[in-house]
Design an enzyme around this catalytic site. Sequence first.
Site, PDB file in Angstrom:
ATOM      1  N   HIS A 180       0.872  -1.183   0.000  1.00 37.51           N
ATOM      2  CA  HIS A 180       0.000   0.000   0.000  1.00 37.51           C
ATOM      3  C   HIS A 180       0.911   1.236   0.000  1.00 37.51           C
ATOM      4  O   HIS A 180       2.025   1.177   0.532  1.00 37.51           O
ATOM      5  CB  HIS A 180      -0.829  -0.056   1.293  1.00 37.51           C
ATOM      6  CG  HIS A 180      -1.887   0.985   1.428  1.00 37.51           C
ATOM      7  ND1 HIS A 180      -1.619   2.270   1.829  1.00 37.51           N
ATOM      8  CD2 HIS A 180      -3.236   0.926   1.258  1.00 37.51           C
ATOM      9  CE1 HIS A 180      -2.751   2.945   1.897  1.00 37.51           C
ATOM     10  NE2 HIS A 180      -3.747   2.157   1.554  1.00 37.51           N
TER      11      HIS A 180
ATOM     12  N   ASP B  23       2.914  -4.472   8.019  1.00 34.46           N
ATOM     13  CA  ASP B  23       1.712  -3.658   7.860  1.00 34.46           C
ATOM     14  C   ASP B  23       0.520  -4.600   8.030  1.00 34.46           C
ATOM     15  O   ASP B  23       0.225  -5.403   7.145  1.00 34.46           O
ATOM     16  CB  ASP B  23       1.752  -3.017   6.473  1.00 34.46           C
ATOM     17  CG  ASP B  23       0.423  -2.395   6.056  1.00 34.46           C
ATOM     18  OD1 ASP B  23      -0.588  -2.581   6.785  1.00 34.46           O
ATOM     19  OD2 ASP B  23       0.381  -1.734   5.010  1.00 34.46           O
TER      20      ASP B  23
ATOM     21  N   GLN C 234      -4.754  -4.966   6.905  1.00 31.82           N
ATOM     22  CA  GLN C 234      -5.761  -5.902   6.390  1.00 31.82           C
ATOM     23  C   GLN C 234      -5.665  -7.261   7.063  1.00 31.82           C
ATOM     24  O   GLN C 234      -6.428  -8.170   6.727  1.00 31.82           O
ATOM     25  CB  GLN C 234      -5.602  -6.079   4.872  1.00 31.82           C
ATOM     26  CG  GLN C 234      -5.781  -4.822   4.073  1.00 31.82           C
ATOM     27  CD  GLN C 234      -7.192  -4.260   4.155  1.00 31.82           C
ATOM     28  OE1 GLN C 234      -8.145  -4.942   4.544  1.00 31.82           O
ATOM     29  NE2 GLN C 234      -7.334  -3.004   3.798  1.00 31.82           N
TER      30      GLN C 234
ATOM     31  N   LYS D  48     -10.635  -0.425  10.500  1.00 30.01           N
ATOM     32  CA  LYS D  48     -10.866  -1.612   9.662  1.00 30.01           C
ATOM     33  C   LYS D  48     -11.197  -2.826  10.526  1.00 30.01           C
ATOM     34  O   LYS D  48     -11.477  -3.902  10.031  1.00 30.01           O
ATOM     35  CB  LYS D  48      -9.623  -1.906   8.819  1.00 30.01           C
ATOM     36  CG  LYS D  48      -9.302  -0.783   7.814  1.00 30.01           C
ATOM     37  CD  LYS D  48      -8.106  -1.121   6.987  1.00 30.01           C
ATOM     38  CE  LYS D  48      -7.479   0.076   6.332  1.00 30.01           C
ATOM     39  NZ  LYS D  48      -8.124   0.468   5.072  1.00 30.01           N
TER      40      LYS D  48
ATOM     41  N   CYS E 296      -4.863   2.544  -3.473  1.00 29.32           N
ATOM     42  CA  CYS E 296      -3.617   3.053  -2.892  1.00 29.32           C
ATOM     43  C   CYS E 296      -2.470   2.067  -3.095  1.00 29.32           C
ATOM     44  O   CYS E 296      -1.607   1.915  -2.234  1.00 29.32           O
ATOM     45  CB  CYS E 296      -3.769   3.376  -1.411  1.00 29.32           C
ATOM     46  SG  CYS E 296      -4.966   4.648  -1.087  1.00 29.32           S
TER      47      CYS E 296
HETATM   48  N1  PMP Z   1      -1.905  -0.733   4.595  1.00 27.26           N
HETATM   49  C1  PMP Z   1      -2.883  -1.427   4.000  1.00 27.26           C
HETATM   50  C2  PMP Z   1      -2.584  -2.793   3.466  1.00 27.26           C
HETATM   51  C3  PMP Z   1      -4.158  -0.874   3.903  1.00 27.26           C
HETATM   52  O1  PMP Z   1      -5.124  -1.559   3.303  1.00 27.26           O
HETATM   53  C4  PMP Z   1      -4.400   0.422   4.422  1.00 27.26           C
HETATM   54  C5  PMP Z   1      -5.762   1.075   4.310  1.00 27.26           C
HETATM   55  N2  PMP Z   1      -6.355   0.979   3.028  1.00 27.26           N
HETATM   56  C6  PMP Z   1      -3.347   1.097   5.033  1.00 27.26           C
HETATM   57  C7  PMP Z   1      -2.124   0.480   5.110  1.00 27.26           C
HETATM   58  C8  PMP Z   1      -3.502   2.452   5.602  1.00 27.26           C
HETATM   59  O2  PMP Z   1      -4.410   2.465   6.647  1.00 27.26           O
HETATM   60  P1  PMP Z   1      -4.946   3.848   7.213  1.00 27.26           P
HETATM   61  O3  PMP Z   1      -5.412   4.642   6.025  1.00 27.26           O
HETATM   62  O4  PMP Z   1      -6.065   3.465   8.113  1.00 27.26           O
HETATM   63  O5  PMP Z   1      -3.809   4.501   7.927  1.00 27.26           O
END
Ligand code: PMP
Length: 407
Positions: free
Chosen positions: A124, A201, A204, A227, A365
């Site tokens: 991401h 990270d 998910q 999430k 993203c």
């Molecule tokens: N890493 C992953 C794999 C994600 O899916 C996301 C959220 N789409 C993020 C990081 C970032 O999370 P946040 O926007 O809640 O900081």
Amino acid sequence: RHVEPVYRWREDFPVLKQQVYGKPLVYLDNAATSQKPAAVIETERRYYEEYNANVHRGVHALSQKATDAYEAAREKVARFLNARSAREIVFVRGCTEGVNLVAQSYGRAILKPGDEILITAMEHHSNIVPWQIVCRETGAVLKVAPINDAGELVFEAFEKLLSERTKIVAAVHVSNALGTINPVERIVERAHAVGAKVLLDGAQAAPHVPVDVQALDCDFYAFSGHKLYGPTGIGVLYGKEALLEAMPPYQGGGDMIKVVTFEKTLYNDLPYKFEAGTPHIAGAVGLGAALDYVAGIGIETIAAHEHALLQYATEAVSGIKGLRLVGTARRKAGILSFVMEGVHPHDIGTILDHQGVAIRAGHHCAMPVMDRYRVPATARASFALYNTREDVDALVAGLRKVQEVFG
Ligand code: PMP
């Protein structure tokens, strides 16, 4: 009569009891953010109604109660991740801030020109850009381990990229664009063998698979509350105590200090050293309630339910002509990313929306993942504990409609 548990779980989520365009809401955008059970909403409401106060400083009863609730939430997070101690749990805004904290505090302090940071091709943006920033500041070099057509890490290539120059490995536990579950135990083991530290990270992963940071032996683990059925604006960075202890603060301000004079400042103990300013107290307390809720069902039960749904959905969409899955890894969490011949993913999203089916269309993203598959975007359905086979059936019916319109 036996009622499948999912129909009881659904009752806990007020937002699901609504119609969109006259159709029952089918919420399949859980990888973007999940819905909140009444217990979380109620816990936040009670915080504001009954004991809202600032933490760690008041001498009065409300402040003590708020502090106790805030710290109890930290203990719940520690238990959820199986951390050794709550001192290893730093409250942040979300996964993004967790990664930035490690990049700016740990990374900036240790990285020298020519040092390497190794990420994967399925990250991401929030696990790419913070490393690019710190590379520019320190002269370190960003390396990227490739993925195969199924969306799996090419492990041999990953191993080849590791060397004594590698100081940090940052990898996604579960990919939001592909659904791939990475072999994080092996990643950590190989990275440690060359002396690198590992950040995972878990944005998910934390909501969908059991996470045990001691078993993983990762050095840092970041995830977002929103999430995981919790509030927005609150997230967690886990870090091994010795590492956090040695790291400089990320931000300066109140609460992160012991003594301040104009000449010098003595920083506070862990984890407060990393929590400058008034924290998101209500959010942390709400996240604690979300973790209680998840524990009440059991993360293993949730994982099994979502896995069954993913299999059902994967089979169901395989019958749709012109539909191609993006991400077909052997180990996947509840994410179905796909494209349809001759239809832009945004059109898929719009037509489904009018059927009451909420999915996401876009690059998620993860633009480099889109480049890897030579698509501008994908449509993505992502599951949570409250999704049912009927939800999948509604998705498939909507996709048949898309086919009719464009076919
Ligand atoms: N890493 C992953 C794999 C994600 O899916 C996301 C959220 N789409 C993020 C990081 C970032 O999370 P946040 O926007 O809640 O900081």
